[in-house]
Motif scaffolding. Structure first.
Motif, PDB file in Angstrom:
ATOM      1  N   LEU A  50      50.608  34.464  28.571  1.00  0.00           N
ATOM      2  CA  LEU A  50      50.837  35.703  27.837  1.00  0.00           C
ATOM      3  C   LEU A  50      49.532  36.283  27.309  1.00  0.00           C
ATOM      4  CD1 LEU A  50      54.112  34.755  25.945  1.00  0.00           C
ATOM      5  CD2 LEU A  50      53.878  36.185  27.981  1.00  0.00           C
ATOM      6  N   ARG A  51      48.636  35.418  26.865  1.00  0.00           N
ATOM      7  CA  ARG A  51      47.324  35.873  26.384  1.00  0.00           C
ATOM      8  C   ARG A  51      46.503  36.453  27.534  1.00  0.00           C
ATOM      9  NH1 ARG A  51      45.779  31.341  24.027  1.00  0.00           N
ATOM     10  NH2 ARG A  51      44.675  30.615  25.859  1.00  0.00           N
ATOM     11  N   ASP A  52      46.554  35.805  28.701  1.00  0.00           N
ATOM     12  CA  ASP A  52      45.840  36.317  29.879  1.00  0.00           C
ATOM     13  C   ASP A  52      46.375  37.677  30.306  1.00  0.00           C
ATOM     14  OD1 ASP A  52      44.226  34.109  29.992  1.00  0.00           O
ATOM     15  OD2 ASP A  52      45.289  33.148  31.653  1.00  0.00           O
ATOM     16  N   ILE A  53      47.688  37.839  30.257  1.00  0.00           N
ATOM     17  CA  ILE A  53      48.284  39.121  30.633  1.00  0.00           C
ATOM     18  C   ILE A  53      47.809  40.214  29.686  1.00  0.00           C
ATOM     19  CG2 ILE A  53      50.457  40.416  30.709  1.00  0.00           C
ATOM     20  CD1 ILE A  53      51.772  37.872  31.821  1.00  0.00           C
ATOM     21  N   ALA A  54      47.860  39.940  28.396  1.00  0.00           N
ATOM     22  CA  ALA A  54      47.430  40.946  27.423  1.00  0.00           C
ATOM     23  C   ALA A  54      45.948  41.277  27.597  1.00  0.00           C
ATOM     24  CB  ALA A  54      47.705  40.453  26.005  1.00  0.00           C
ATOM     25  N   ALA A  55      45.128  40.277  27.858  1.00  0.00           N
ATOM     26  CA  ALA A  55      43.688  40.505  27.984  1.00  0.00           C
ATOM     27  C   ALA A  55      43.322  41.203  29.293  1.00  0.00           C
ATOM     28  CB  ALA A  55      42.948  39.176  27.885  1.00  0.00           C
ATOM     29  N   ASP A  56      44.074  40.954  30.356  1.00  0.00           N
ATOM     30  CA  ASP A  56      43.714  41.493  31.665  1.00  0.00           C
ATOM     31  C   ASP A  56      44.399  42.811  31.999  1.00  0.00           C
ATOM     32  OD1 ASP A  56      42.116  39.293  32.036  1.00  0.00           O
ATOM     33  OD2 ASP A  56      43.552  38.212  33.281  1.00  0.00           O
ATOM     34  N   VAL A  57      45.642  42.974  31.586  1.00  0.00           N
ATOM     35  CA  VAL A  57      46.418  44.145  32.003  1.00  0.00           C
ATOM     36  C   VAL A  57      46.236  45.326  31.053  1.00  0.00           C
ATOM     37  CG1 VAL A  57      48.756  44.998  32.383  1.00  0.00           C
ATOM     38  CG2 VAL A  57      48.104  42.770  33.262  1.00  0.00           C
ATOM     39  N   LEU A  58      46.317  45.080  29.765  1.00  0.00           N
ATOM     40  CA  LEU A  58      46.312  46.187  28.801  1.00  0.00           C
ATOM     41  C   LEU A  58      45.060  47.063  28.835  1.00  0.00           C
ATOM     42  CD1 LEU A  58      48.038  44.553  25.708  1.00  0.00           C
ATOM     43  CD2 LEU A  58      49.016  46.100  27.399  1.00  0.00           C
ATOM     44  N   PRO A  59      43.855  46.521  28.944  1.00  0.00           N
ATOM     45  CA  PRO A  59      42.682  47.402  28.908  1.00  0.00           C
ATOM     46  C   PRO A  59      42.395  48.144  30.216  1.00  0.00           C
ATOM     47  CG  PRO A  59      41.981  45.112  28.974  1.00  0.00           C
ATOM     48  CD  PRO A  59      43.470  45.111  28.874  1.00  0.00           C
ATOM     49  N   ARG A  60      43.158  47.900  31.264  1.00  0.00           N
ATOM     50  CA  ARG A  60      42.871  48.522  32.568  1.00  0.00           C
ATOM     51  C   ARG A  60      43.215  50.006  32.556  1.00  0.00           C
ATOM     52  NH1 ARG A  60      42.150  44.769  36.807  1.00  0.00           N
ATOM     53  NH2 ARG A  60      42.994  46.197  38.351  1.00  0.00           N
ATOM     54  N   GLN A  61      42.433  50.766  33.304  1.00  0.00           N
ATOM     55  CA  GLN A  61      42.666  52.197  33.448  1.00  0.00           C
ATOM     56  C   GLN A  61      43.863  52.434  34.374  1.00  0.00           C
ATOM     57  OE1 GLN A  61      40.898  54.513  31.777  1.00  0.00           O
ATOM     58  NE2 GLN A  61      39.832  52.818  30.792  1.00  0.00           N
ATOM     59  N   ALA A  62      44.470  53.609  34.271  1.00  0.00           N
ATOM     60  CA  ALA A  62      45.674  53.923  35.052  1.00  0.00           C
ATOM     61  C   ALA A  62      45.397  53.967  36.555  1.00  0.00           C
ATOM     62  CB  ALA A  62      46.253  55.250  34.586  1.00  0.00           C
ATOM     63  N   LYS A  63      44.191  54.318  36.952  1.00  0.00           N
ATOM     64  CA  LYS A  63      43.877  54.454  38.376  1.00  0.00           C
ATOM     65  C   LYS A  63      43.405  53.151  39.015  1.00  0.00           C
ATOM     66  CE  LYS A  63      43.047  59.302  38.189  1.00  0.00           C
ATOM     67  NZ  LYS A  63      43.038  60.311  39.182  1.00  0.00           N
ATOM     68  N   MET A  64      43.344  52.094  38.242  1.00  0.00           N
ATOM     69  CA  MET A  64      42.908  50.810  38.794  1.00  0.00           C
ATOM     70  C   MET A  64      44.061  50.126  39.526  1.00  0.00           C
ATOM     71  SD  MET A  64      40.538  49.439  35.691  1.00  0.00           S
ATOM     72  CE  MET A  64      39.626  48.223  36.592  1.00  0.00           C
ATOM     73  N   CYS A  65      43.716  49.144  40.328  1.00  0.00           N
ATOM     74  CA  CYS A  65      44.684  48.396  41.128  1.00  0.00           C
ATOM     75  C   CYS A  65      45.699  47.682  40.228  1.00  0.00           C
ATOM     76  CB  CYS A  65      43.932  47.386  41.991  1.00  0.00           C
ATOM     77  SG  CYS A  65      44.983  46.432  43.059  1.00  0.00           S
ATOM     78  N   ASN A  66      46.943  47.566  40.689  1.00  0.00           N
ATOM     79  CA  ASN A  66      48.014  46.932  39.922  1.00  0.00           C
ATOM     80  C   ASN A  66      48.152  45.444  40.197  1.00  0.00           C
ATOM     81  OD1 ASN A  66      48.469  49.507  39.119  1.00  0.00           O
ATOM     82  ND2 ASN A  66      50.535  49.644  39.906  1.00  0.00           N
ATOM     83  N   ILE A  67      47.157  44.831  40.802  1.00  0.00           N
ATOM     84  CA  ILE A  67      47.226  43.420  41.164  1.00  0.00           C
ATOM     85  C   ILE A  67      45.996  42.716  40.611  1.00  0.00           C
ATOM     86  CG2 ILE A  67      47.296  41.790  43.082  1.00  0.00           C
ATOM     87  CD1 ILE A  67      48.294  44.628  44.520  1.00  0.00           C
ATOM     88  N   ILE A  68      46.228  41.610  39.894  1.00  0.00           N
ATOM     89  CA  ILE A  68      45.139  40.819  39.339  1.00  0.00           C
ATOM     90  C   ILE A  68      45.356  39.376  39.760  1.00  0.00           C
ATOM     91  CG2 ILE A  68      43.967  40.041  37.253  1.00  0.00           C
ATOM     92  CD1 ILE A  68      45.156  42.518  35.841  1.00  0.00           C
ATOM     93  N   GLU A  69      44.424  38.806  40.510  1.00  0.00           N
ATOM     94  CA  GLU A  69      44.527  37.395  40.892  1.00  0.00           C
ATOM     95  C   GLU A  69      43.931  36.547  39.789  1.00  0.00           C
ATOM     96  OE1 GLU A  69      43.422  36.196  44.772  1.00  0.00           O
ATOM     97  OE2 GLU A  69      44.308  37.970  45.711  1.00  0.00           O
ATOM     98  N   LYS A  70      44.694  35.552  39.363  1.00  0.00           N
ATOM     99  CA  LYS A  70      44.281  34.706  38.247  1.00  0.00           C
ATOM    100  C   LYS A  70      44.678  33.267  38.558  1.00  0.00           C
ATOM    101  CE  LYS A  70      42.882  34.958  33.854  1.00  0.00           C
ATOM    102  NZ  LYS A  70      41.736  35.657  33.373  1.00  0.00           N
TER     103      LYS A  70
END
Length: 131
Positions: A50-70
């Motif tokens: 949950l901490r990784d999701i908040a740290a990685d997803v929330l600050p991303r811009q709207a035009k960035m890719c919707n996939i984050i490999e972790k």
């Protein structure tokens, strides 16, 4: 030979059914509105995810890719209004299928709640977990 079972890439039957290891619904402010884990994780692992999701997803811009490999899985997310729908799936899984599954989940919520909003999920958590 009948007792041999090939190694599975999924941790449980529930994650094998939908392909996801977990799904998290998070507001833009970082509040968890719904989290469902389909594989067995310890409480510390769940908090880390949950901490990784908040740290990685929330600050991303709207035009960035919707996939984050972790690590061993990847976050596939989509934002609807003020909510992020984040699915954790194995690295081998097709991201476009996961995005479509997220969209179908949102359509099911929308059909059930008649134009679903964040408050519907907060006050009817048990109903949204059933869907």
């Amino acid at each position: 030979m009948a007792d041999y079972a090939p190694p599975s890439k999924f941790k449980s039957k529930a994650s094998a059914a939908c392909g996801w290891n977990f799904i998290v619904l998070m507001s833009r402010q970082g509040k968890i509105r719904l989290s469902e884990f389909f594989s067995s994780y310890s409480e510390s692992e769940k908090r880390r995810i949950l901490r990784d999701i908040a740290a990685d997803v929330l600050p991303r811009q709207a035009k960035m890719c919707n996939i984050i490999e972790k690590g061993e899985y990847k976050f596939v997310y989509r934002r609807y209004a003020s909510l992020y729908f984040v699915a954790g799936c194995p690295v081998e899984m097709n991201e476009l299928i996961v995005l479509e599954q997220i969209h179908l989940f949102v359509e099911a919520l929308d059909g059930y709640f008649n134009s679903v909003c964040e408050l519907d999920l907060v006050f009817s958590l048990h109903k949204s977990l059933m869907i």
